[in-house]
Design a protein around this motif. Sequence first.
Motif, PDB file in Angstrom:
ATOM      1  N   ASP A  69      38.700  38.311  46.132  1.00 24.80           N
ATOM      2  CA  ASP A  69      37.803  37.169  45.909  1.00 24.80           C
ATOM      3  C   ASP A  69      36.778  37.318  44.683  1.00 24.80           C
ATOM      4  O   ASP A  69      36.700  36.177  43.843  1.00 24.80           O
ATOM      5  CB  ASP A  69      37.380  36.769  47.143  1.00 24.80           C
ATOM      6  N   ALA A  70      36.165  38.334  44.602  1.00 24.68           N
ATOM      7  CA  ALA A  70      35.071  38.673  43.518  1.00 24.68           C
ATOM      8  C   ALA A  70      35.935  38.449  42.146  1.00 24.68           C
ATOM      9  O   ALA A  70      35.543  37.761  41.214  1.00 24.68           O
ATOM     10  CB  ALA A  70      34.482  39.862  43.594  1.00 24.68           C
ATOM     11  N   HIS A  71      37.065  39.008  41.797  1.00 29.36           N
ATOM     12  CA  HIS A  71      38.083  39.209  40.516  1.00 29.36           C
ATOM     13  C   HIS A  71      38.419  37.333  40.246  1.00 29.36           C
ATOM     14  O   HIS A  71      38.032  36.932  39.118  1.00 29.36           O
ATOM     15  CB  HIS A  71      39.142  40.021  40.700  1.00 29.36           C
ATOM     16  N   LEU A  72      38.826  36.928  41.466  1.00 32.03           N
ATOM     17  CA  LEU A  72      39.079  35.542  41.130  1.00 32.03           C
ATOM     18  C   LEU A  72      38.104  34.589  40.844  1.00 32.03           C
ATOM     19  O   LEU A  72      38.296  33.465  40.103  1.00 32.03           O
ATOM     20  CB  LEU A  72      39.958  35.001  42.561  1.00 32.03           C
ATOM     21  N   THR A  73      36.835  34.727  41.370  1.00 34.30           N
ATOM     22  CA  THR A  73      35.675  33.918  41.048  1.00 34.30           C
ATOM     23  C   THR A  73      34.763  34.408  39.866  1.00 34.30           C
ATOM     24  O   THR A  73      33.937  33.797  39.716  1.00 34.30           O
ATOM     25  CB  THR A  73      34.908  33.709  42.145  1.00 34.30           C
ATOM     26  N   GLY A  74      35.278  35.585  39.253  1.00 38.66           N
ATOM     27  CA  GLY A  74      34.574  35.949  38.160  1.00 38.66           C
ATOM     28  C   GLY A  74      33.438  36.897  38.338  1.00 38.66           C
ATOM     29  O   GLY A  74      32.459  36.778  37.618  1.00 38.66           O
ATOM     30  N   GLN A  75      33.193  37.305  39.552  1.00 44.14           N
ATOM     31  CA  GLN A  75      32.149  37.853  40.028  1.00 44.14           C
ATOM     32  C   GLN A  75      32.405  39.401  39.821  1.00 44.14           C
ATOM     33  O   GLN A  75      33.332  39.859  39.684  1.00 44.14           O
ATOM     34  CB  GLN A  75      31.777  37.760  41.577  1.00 44.14           C
ATOM     35  N   PRO A  76      31.194  40.236  39.983  1.00 40.09           N
ATOM     36  CA  PRO A  76      31.431  41.635  40.071  1.00 40.09           C
ATOM     37  C   PRO A  76      32.212  42.344  41.038  1.00 40.09           C
ATOM     38  O   PRO A  76      31.943  41.637  41.993  1.00 40.09           O
ATOM     39  CB  PRO A  76      30.058  42.225  39.860  1.00 40.09           C
ATOM     40  N   ILE A  77      33.205  43.323  40.821  1.00 43.61           N
ATOM     41  CA  ILE A  77      33.640  43.894  41.897  1.00 43.61           C
ATOM     42  C   ILE A  77      33.132  44.572  42.660  1.00 43.61           C
ATOM     43  O   ILE A  77      32.425  45.602  42.300  1.00 43.61           O
ATOM     44  CB  ILE A  77      35.078  44.600  41.212  1.00 43.61           C
ATOM     45  N   PRO A  78      33.072  44.401  43.960  1.00 41.94           N
ATOM     46  CA  PRO A  78      32.128  45.356  44.920  1.00 41.94           C
ATOM     47  C   PRO A  78      32.890  46.553  45.373  1.00 41.94           C
ATOM     48  O   PRO A  78      34.227  46.720  45.311  1.00 41.94           O
ATOM     49  CB  PRO A  78      32.001  44.514  46.290  1.00 41.94           C
ATOM     50  N   HIS A  79      31.956  47.645  45.497  1.00 40.63           N
ATOM     51  CA  HIS A  79      32.509  48.926  45.854  1.00 40.63           C
ATOM     52  C   HIS A  79      33.345  48.897  47.177  1.00 40.63           C
ATOM     53  O   HIS A  79      32.609  48.042  48.182  1.00 40.63           O
ATOM     54  CB  HIS A  79      31.597  49.913  45.743  1.00 40.63           C
ATOM     55  N   LEU A  80      34.137  49.764  47.311  1.00 40.50           N
ATOM     56  CA  LEU A  80      34.566  49.988  48.704  1.00 40.50           C
ATOM     57  C   LEU A  80      33.727  50.865  49.445  1.00 40.50           C
ATOM     58  O   LEU A  80      32.823  51.601  48.897  1.00 40.50           O
ATOM     59  CB  LEU A  80      35.945  50.826  48.743  1.00 40.50           C
ATOM     60  N   PRO A  81      33.332  50.811  50.739  1.00 38.63           N
ATOM     61  CA  PRO A  81      32.413  51.763  51.658  1.00 38.63           C
ATOM     62  C   PRO A  81      32.638  52.988  51.229  1.00 38.63           C
ATOM     63  O   PRO A  81      33.657  53.641  51.081  1.00 38.63           O
ATOM     64  CB  PRO A  81      32.856  51.183  52.844  1.00 38.63           C
ATOM     65  N   ASP A  82      31.697  53.919  50.946  1.00 38.46           N
ATOM     66  CA  ASP A  82      31.673  55.338  50.786  1.00 38.46           C
ATOM     67  C   ASP A  82      31.775  56.085  51.930  1.00 38.46           C
ATOM     68  O   ASP A  82      32.498  57.136  52.080  1.00 38.46           O
ATOM     69  CB  ASP A  82      30.392  56.007  49.779  1.00 38.46           C
ATOM     70  N   GLU A  83      31.191  55.764  53.176  1.00 43.35           N
ATOM     71  CA  GLU A  83      31.168  56.438  54.257  1.00 43.35           C
ATOM     72  C   GLU A  83      32.471  56.117  55.371  1.00 43.35           C
ATOM     73  O   GLU A  83      32.661  54.996  55.417  1.00 43.35           O
ATOM     74  CB  GLU A  83      29.879  55.859  55.149  1.00 43.35           C
TER      75      GLU A  83
END
Length: 196
Positions: free
Chosen positions: A55-69
Amino acid sequence: MIPHGRPALTLDDVAARAGVSPSTWRRQHHAAFTAAVKPLPGSTRPLLYDAAQTDAHLTGQPIPHLPDEPHGQDLLTDAEVAAITGLTASTVRADATAGRLDPGTELHGRRWWTRAAAEARTARPTQYKGRTPGAKDRAPRRTAPDTRVSEIAAALTAAENGHGPAVTANTLATHYDISTRTAERLIAKARARRTS
C-alpha cells in the motif's frame, strides 16, 4: 515468514489493489514494484508481499520496515520451522500429518505454522528413532554375530571326523526351536564360514 498482524498478498492481490488486471500489472508495473518491495522472507510459489509495504508503494509513501522482533504468532514455512526445530522440512510436514506438530494453517496455497508451535516442537522430546539430520555415516549398522553359526560349524567338523552325529536341518530345528528353513540357512552359513 508472514509477520504477525501483517497480511500478505500475492502478485494478483497486488494488481487488484492497484486496480489493474494481473497481465497489465506484469507488463507495466511489476518491475518497479519488485525493485521497491521485496517478497516476504521464505515465501516462494507464490511469492508473497507485505500488505502495508504494498500500500505504501502504491500511494507513493516510504516503505515501512518489517518487524524486527520475532512474535509467537508469526507464520512460518516448513523450511523455517525446520531451521528452528533442527528437523528437515519433509520431517516437519510428516510430523504435522502424524500429529507430532500442530497441523498448521492453509494460506495462499501452502501450509504455515506459528513460531510458537515450532518452538513447542523443539522443546518436545523426539518420539521416534531415526537418522540425525546431516548424518554422514552411510554404512549399514553392524549386527552381533550369530553364535549358532560357530556352534553348527564345530558340529559339522566333528561329524566329518566321526566324533559326532550328522548335522541335519531337522535336528537343528528341534535343538534351537527354529523352523527347518532357518536351520538350513544356518547350515549354509556354517559351511561358508568353514571354507572361508
